[in-house]
Design a protein around this motif. Structure first.
Motif, mmCIF file in Angstrom:
data_model
loop_
_atom_site.group_PDB
_atom_site.id
_atom_site.type_symbol
_atom_site.label_atom_id
_atom_site.label_comp_id
_atom_site.label_asym_id
_atom_site.label_seq_id
_atom_site.Cartn_x
_atom_site.Cartn_y
_atom_site.Cartn_z
ATOM 1 N N GLU A 66 0.845 -1.197 0.000
ATOM 2 C CA GLU A 66 0.000 0.000 0.000
ATOM 3 C C GLU A 66 0.876 1.241 0.000
ATOM 4 O O GLU A 66 1.952 1.256 0.593
ATOM 5 C CB GLU A 66 -0.923 0.011 1.219
ATOM 6 C CG GLU A 66 -1.903 -1.148 1.291
ATOM 7 C CD GLU A 66 -2.959 -1.076 0.201
ATOM 8 O OE1 GLU A 66 -3.286 0.055 -0.233
ATOM 9 O OE2 GLU A 66 -3.461 -2.131 -0.223
ATOM 10 N N SER A 68 0.894 5.491 0.683
ATOM 11 C CA SER A 68 0.217 6.667 1.228
ATOM 12 C C SER A 68 1.054 7.892 0.932
ATOM 13 O O SER A 68 2.271 7.802 0.733
ATOM 14 C CB SER A 68 -0.005 6.520 2.741
ATOM 15 O OG SER A 68 1.227 6.351 3.410
ATOM 16 N N TYR A 69 0.392 9.041 0.920
ATOM 17 C CA TYR A 69 1.051 10.290 0.536
ATOM 18 C C TYR A 69 0.952 11.313 1.670
ATOM 19 O O TYR A 69 0.411 11.029 2.742
ATOM 20 C CB TYR A 69 0.409 10.864 -0.727
ATOM 21 C CG TYR A 69 0.581 10.020 -1.960
ATOM 22 C CD1 TYR A 69 1.651 10.218 -2.824
ATOM 23 C CD2 TYR A 69 -0.335 9.018 -2.263
ATOM 24 C CE1 TYR A 69 1.809 9.443 -3.968
ATOM 25 C CE2 TYR A 69 -0.187 8.228 -3.400
ATOM 26 C CZ TYR A 69 0.892 8.452 -4.244
ATOM 27 O OH TYR A 69 1.035 7.668 -5.370
ATOM 28 N N SER A 73 -3.459 17.984 0.479
ATOM 29 C CA SER A 73 -3.843 17.709 -0.906
ATOM 30 C C SER A 73 -3.050 18.581 -1.876
ATOM 31 O O SER A 73 -2.702 18.137 -2.977
ATOM 32 C CB SER A 73 -5.346 17.945 -1.103
ATOM 33 O OG SER A 73 -5.696 19.296 -0.824
ATOM 34 N N ARG A 76 0.277 17.003 -2.335
ATOM 35 C CA ARG A 76 0.148 15.799 -3.171
ATOM 36 C C ARG A 76 0.067 16.176 -4.644
ATOM 37 O O ARG A 76 0.675 15.542 -5.497
ATOM 38 C CB ARG A 76 -1.081 14.991 -2.757
ATOM 39 C CG ARG A 76 -1.003 14.373 -1.380
ATOM 40 C CD ARG A 76 -2.040 13.298 -1.177
ATOM 41 N NE ARG A 76 -3.404 13.776 -1.274
ATOM 42 C CZ ARG A 76 -4.152 14.176 -0.255
ATOM 43 N NH1 ARG A 76 -3.632 14.189 0.972
ATOM 44 N NH2 ARG A 76 -5.404 14.580 -0.436
ATOM 45 N N ASP A 85 2.218 7.969 -9.394
ATOM 46 C CA ASP A 85 1.064 7.511 -8.619
ATOM 47 C C ASP A 85 1.080 6.007 -8.344
ATOM 48 O O ASP A 85 0.083 5.439 -7.902
ATOM 49 C CB ASP A 85 -0.239 7.883 -9.333
ATOM 50 C CG ASP A 85 -0.266 7.405 -10.782
ATOM 51 O OD1 ASP A 85 0.596 6.580 -11.149
ATOM 52 O OD2 ASP A 85 -1.140 7.848 -11.532
ATOM 53 N N ASP A 162 -4.627 14.959 -7.750
ATOM 54 C CA ASP A 162 -4.378 14.329 -6.463
ATOM 55 C C ASP A 162 -4.297 12.819 -6.669
ATOM 56 O O ASP A 162 -5.264 12.209 -7.137
ATOM 57 C CB ASP A 162 -5.513 14.665 -5.497
ATOM 58 C CG ASP A 162 -5.228 14.244 -4.070
ATOM 59 O OD1 ASP A 162 -4.477 13.261 -3.884
ATOM 60 O OD2 ASP A 162 -5.755 14.878 -3.138
ATOM 61 N N LEU A 164 -4.548 10.489 -4.669
ATOM 62 C CA LEU A 164 -5.544 9.768 -3.871
ATOM 63 C C LEU A 164 -6.925 9.804 -4.511
ATOM 64 O O LEU A 164 -7.755 8.926 -4.251
ATOM 65 C CB LEU A 164 -5.608 10.350 -2.457
ATOM 66 C CG LEU A 164 -4.369 10.180 -1.586
ATOM 67 C CD1 LEU A 164 -4.638 10.712 -0.185
ATOM 68 C CD2 LEU A 164 -3.949 8.715 -1.524
ATOM 69 N N TYR A 165 -7.165 10.816 -5.346
ATOM 70 C CA TYR A 165 -8.472 10.962 -5.994
ATOM 71 C C TYR A 165 -8.265 11.257 -7.479
ATOM 72 O O TYR A 165 -8.609 12.344 -7.957
ATOM 73 C CB TYR A 165 -9.275 12.080 -5.329
ATOM 74 C CG TYR A 165 -9.381 11.920 -3.825
ATOM 75 C CD1 TYR A 165 -10.268 10.995 -3.276
ATOM 76 C CD2 TYR A 165 -8.572 12.667 -2.964
ATOM 77 C CE1 TYR A 165 -10.360 10.833 -1.890
ATOM 78 C CE2 TYR A 165 -8.653 12.507 -1.592
ATOM 79 C CZ TYR A 165 -9.552 11.585 -1.066
ATOM 80 O OH TYR A 165 -9.638 11.426 0.305
#
Length: 432
Positions: A66, A68-69, A73, A76, A85, A162, A164-165
């Motif tokens: 996994e 994580s950042y 935001s 990121r 990514d 981002d 994450l999104y």
């Protein structure tokens, strides 16, 4: 006997195919083995890997497959192309390119390192955010380094997203680090290349005078300037970014010499940043006496330049011709240097670039900074321009070089120059 021959041929063919397959596998293993082993979905790697900036700020953490950042935001997004990514969409991202280092991968023993690992990048995360916010909604790139050590202090590309999104339909260019992987029309920043060639190949360049009445004609083709600059010497010609003067200077340099300097200064080569390849620019050699040759010396015609190559040039100019090869990894060994320019040529060009700021751009545009720079307004069709600024601080305590390009951003000084000022002010304040 014929059957034996056929079987022997078939066996030989199978052997050749097996050997070929082994060779392909070995090549791929050497090329991609670290990425395969360090892939972020690999749950067999139980240790934790941490990627930080130069100040210890955690940019990414990989644990049990996994990733994580950073909590912010904005950070990121600012570091999106720098890090990647984890999916391989960004081929130059640190997470992919340095996956072997992060996982402790060995070509002999695989991922055997049981301890947690940490990798420190040369960038300043806060400076990444400053550059990203300075770009705003505009597309382009900012890349800056310490020209004494070669350490890259920031490399920001827009548009970003981002990690994450991620968007299902990201904007064009989102997966590209434009500072190292794109090529664009350079406009008048390319006059630094032409100037370097002129200083070394045109005997009386300092005593020459040029007359600009707004345009000149080369081989029946009109070349327009941005103004009417009157009588100029070579210093005025660069400070005014005079197309008329540089159209004539390019003819004096000649096609062969200009092409040679473009190659020698590394503009048509791909360079290496800790194993990450940069984009190679392109330069089409036009015939002597033609308007195409003049336009190429002005930074138009079919010139395409990678911002990283411009960073290498201005870094060498700032450092007496010696280029500290740029790096993204904090150095533990001596700086790797390349003598890109003669020291006398580099020192002369430093004076030219300082004169640009003092006599035309204005020191007030860069308050408190001893800026040496060159702007560029690259015409890309239908009245549209890319905005460029390239330069450095003549400051022993803050030896920073920078290149900014804003796609479709208008004039160089008012847009790219303002972004460069914002980033360098922050770098000086932080003491990077």
């Amino acid at each position: 006997m014929r059957k034996v021959t056929k079987r022997a041929v078939a066996a030989l063919l199978v052997a050749v195919l097996v050997i070929f397959g082994c060779c392909v596998y070995i090549y791929r293993y050497l090329k991609d083995g670290a990425f395969w082993a360090g892939y972020f979905g690999n749950e067999n790697i139980t240790s934790t890997s941490i990627l930080t900036d130069r100040n210890g700020t955690v940019l990414a953490t990989i644990s049990s497959g996994e990733i994580s950042y950073a909590d912010s935001s904005t950070m990121r997004e600012a570091c999106y192309q720098l890090l990647g990514d984890g999916t391989g969409n960004i081929s130059t991202g640190a997470l992919s390119c340095f996956s072997g280092r992060l996982s402790g991968f060995s070509y002999i023993f695989g991922t055997t390192r049981p301890k947690d690992t940490s990798l420190e990048l040369t960038v300043d995360a806060d400076l990444q955010v400053t550059a990203y916010e300075a770009m705003g909604s505009q597309n382009g790139a900012v890349i800056a380094c310490n020209y004494k050590t070669g350490e890259i202090l920031c490399t920001v590309s827009t548009p970003a997203q981002d990690p994450l999104y991620p968007s299902d339909e990201p904007e064009e260019g989102t997966y590209l680090n434009k500072g190292i992987s794109s090529t664009l029309t350079p406009g008048s920043t390319f006059k630094l290349v032409t100037l370097s060639a002129a200083l070394e190949t045109v005997p009386n360049i300092y005593s020459e005078e040029f007359t600009c009445e707004g345009s000149t004609v080369i081989n029946g083709v009109e070349i327009n300037c941005t103004g009417e600059h009157g009588t100029e010497d070579i210093y005025d010609a660069l400070a005014n970014s005079c197309n008329v003067a540089f159209a004539e200077i390019t003819q004096e340099v000649g096609s062969d010499a200009l092409s040679s300097y473009v190659d020698k200064l590394g503009f048509t080569s791909s360079h290496d940043i800790n194993g990450i390849p940069t984009a190679a620019g392109s330069f089409v050699k036009a015939d002597d006496g033609t308007a195409d040759l003049s336009w190429s010396g002005i930074g138009q015609y079919q010139d395409l330049v990678c911002p990283f190559s411009e960073l290498r040039l201005v870094s060498a100019i700032a450092n007496h011709g010696r280029l500290a090869e740029p790096t993204l990894l904090v150095r533990s060994l001596n700086v790797q240097e390349t003598q890109l320019l003669k020291a006398s040529t580099a020192d002369a060009m430093k004076k030219f670039m300082r004169n640009n700021v003092e006599s035309v751009y204005g020191d007030s545009t860069f308050p408190g900074l001893t800026m040496c720079g060159k702007t560029g307004t690259a015409e890309v069709g239908d009245g549209d321009n890319h905005s460029w600024f390239t330069g450095f601080l003549d400051d022993e305590e803050h030896p920073y070089a920078i290149v900014v390009v804003v796609e479709h951003g208008g004039y160089g000084l008012s847009n790219a120059g303002a972004i460069a000022n914002t980033v360098l002010q922050e770098a000086v304040a932080n003491g990077d």
